[in-house]
Design an enzyme around this catalytic site. Structure first.
Site, PDB file in Angstrom:
ATOM      1  CG  ASN A   1      -1.947  -1.087   1.144  1.00 12.30           C
ATOM      2  OD1 ASN A   1      -1.908  -2.073   1.860  1.00 12.30           O
ATOM      3  ND2 ASN A   1      -2.884  -0.910   0.219  1.00 12.30           N
ATOM      4  CB  SER A   2       2.214   3.038  -2.289  1.00 17.59           C
ATOM      5  OG  SER A   2       1.275   3.011  -3.329  1.00 17.59           O
TER       6      SER A   2
ATOM      7  CE1 TYR B   1       4.481   3.693   0.500  1.00 15.15           C
ATOM      8  CE2 TYR B   1       5.104   5.994   0.263  1.00 15.15           C
ATOM      9  CZ  TYR B   1       5.091   4.696  -0.223  1.00 15.15           C
ATOM     10  OH  TYR B   1       5.684   4.419  -1.425  1.00 15.15           O
TER      11      TYR B   1
ATOM     12  CG  ASP C   1       1.766  16.004   1.455  1.00 19.00           C
ATOM     13  OD1 ASP C   1       2.110  14.841   1.179  1.00 19.00           O
ATOM     14  OD2 ASP C   1       0.775  16.567   0.940  1.00 19.00           O
TER      15      ASP C   1
END
Ligand SMILES: NC(=O)c1ccc[n+]([C@@H]2O[C@H](COP(=O)([O-])OP(=O)(O)OC[C@H]3O[C@@H](n4cnc5c(N)ncnc54)[C@H](O)[C@@H]3O)[C@@H](O)[C@H]2O)c1
Ligand SMILES: O=c1ccn([C@@H]2O[C@H](COP(=O)(O)OP(=O)(O)O[C@H]3O[C@H](CO)[C@@H](O)[C@H](O)[C@H]3O)[C@@H](O)[C@H]2O)c(=O)[nH]1
Length: 329
Positions: free
Chosen positions: A75-76, A140, A284
């Protein structure tokens, strides 16, 4: 001898399968199709199933002569990982453990692995080099770093050699026009911008315009998916030649902001792309730009499709000819 590609029906996996087939390699794919598509496979032998299924892995390794594994299955999504961390530890970390155990049992000693720029977190400097600090800012990236460390111990203790490829932002589509990017739900910037141009979405959201960058939006390094595919073939050959485990960045070395991507897409498509500014997305980093000098000097790799305009133009061709992606397959 065959190469096992886990996640071969996904975006980068399918482009790599195409490259391997072009080079005359025998390809076996393991994919549970959770985000991949059968129609993205231009060849190879597909085992439809899960990385964490030990019995299936043991069957796959006993039925095929595998000399190397390329491991994409994961999963990314940065955003999703900050909402559902357990999913990422389970599929990425436990899934990789299951694969390494099966490789150990089958005596397979080479693995090329999809790592990511997200392992660095907020970079201490740009362009980022492989030896720079790794402090992920999202779950992640953390799971990918754990996977790298696991591989490093499987090498030290069991001699399984690995190449970890830390890609920056994969983009673009195959030159044949047959395969491209179709994530569901889509969360990546370039396909979302192009779906907006096609009027499939009312606008593109810009996640934050108050970053410490020239126009306030995040800067990323967009690398063509076929250049990534080429690097995987080189990494397999590097291990086949008996070289030691290694880690490489793969990027263009040039950063573009979210606003620059949207502006370029307006130029390429000649269409209106409405924008709505929204709050920052959790996890982010402001700027991610690669130094790929090491991959250039050790693997002899260099990206061939480097202009953002060309990358977006290839993706636009795919979106125009496949407005529903791979359809229902
Ligand atoms: N897209 C990017 O920009 C980018 C950048 C850096 C790293 N990566 C890494 O590259 C890899 C591929 O990314 P992508 O964009 O092609 O993603 P993708 O979702 O298109 O491909 C992943 C593939 O793995 C399969 N899969 C997932 N979990 C599985 C499991 N447990 N068992 C079997 N199959 C499974 C999916 O069905 C899919 O086909 C991922 O590991 C990702 O973390 C991607
Ligand atoms: O609707 C959107 C989608 C994205 N973005 C921004 O665009 C940039 C790129 O985002 P996205 O395309 O989602 O990619 P990343 O989050 O940078 O992550 C990609 O690139 C990483 C490597 O840099 C990989 O590890 C991940 O798997 C891959 O999804 C980021 O600043 C996002 O905040 C928006 O502003 N609006």
């Amino acid at each position: 001898m065959a190469i096992l590609v886990t996640g071969g029906a996904g975006y980068i996996g399918s482009h790599t399968v195409a490259e391997l087939l072009d080079r005359g390699e025998e390809v076996v794919v393991l994919d549970n199709l959770q985000t991949g598509h059968k129609a993205a496979l231009l060849g190879g032998k597909l085992y439809e199933g899960d990385l964490r299924d030990k019995e299936l892995l043991s069957k796959l390794f006993s039925e095929n002569s595998i000399d190397a594994v390329i491991h994409f299955a994961a999963n990314s999504l940065v955003g999703e990982s900050m909402q559902n961390p357990g999913k990422y530890y389970d599929n990425n970390v436990f899934g990789t453990l299951s694969l390494l155990e099966a490789m150990k049992d089958a005596g397979v000693r080479r693995i090329v692995f999809s790592s990511t720029a997200a392992t660095y977190g907020e970079p201490e400097k740009v362009p980022i080099e492989e030896g720079d600090r790794t402090e992920p800012t999202n779950v992640y990236g953390e799971t990918k770093l754990m996977m790298e460390r696991m591989m490093s111990w499987f090498d030290k203790v069991l001699g399984i050699k690995y190449v970890s490829l830390r890609y920056f932002n994969a983009a673009g589509a195959h030159e044949s026009g047959k395969i491209g990017e179709d994530h569901r739900p889509e969360s990546h910037l370039i396909p979302l911008v192009l779906q907006t141009a096609l009027k499939q979405r009312p606008h593109i959201s810009v996640f934050g315009d108050d970053y410490a960058t020239p126009d306030g939006t995040c800067i990323r390094d967009y690398i063509h998916v076929s250049d990534l595919a080429d690097a995987h073939m080189r990494a397999v050959n590097y291990l086949r030649e008996g070289n030691d485990s290694n880690v490489f960045n793969l990027g263009n070395g040039q950063g573009f902001s979210v606003k620059e991507v949207i502006e370029t897409a307006r130029k390429v498509t000649g269409l209106d792309i409405p924008v709505v500014t929204e709050p920052r997305r959790a996890g982010d980093p402001a700027v991610l730009v690669a130094s790929s000098d090491k991959a250039r000097s050790v693997l002899g790799w260099s990206p061939k499709r480097t202009r953002l305009e060309d990358i977006i133009s290839g993706a636009w061709g795919w979106h125009q000819s496949h407005p529903q992606g791979y359809g229902d397959e």
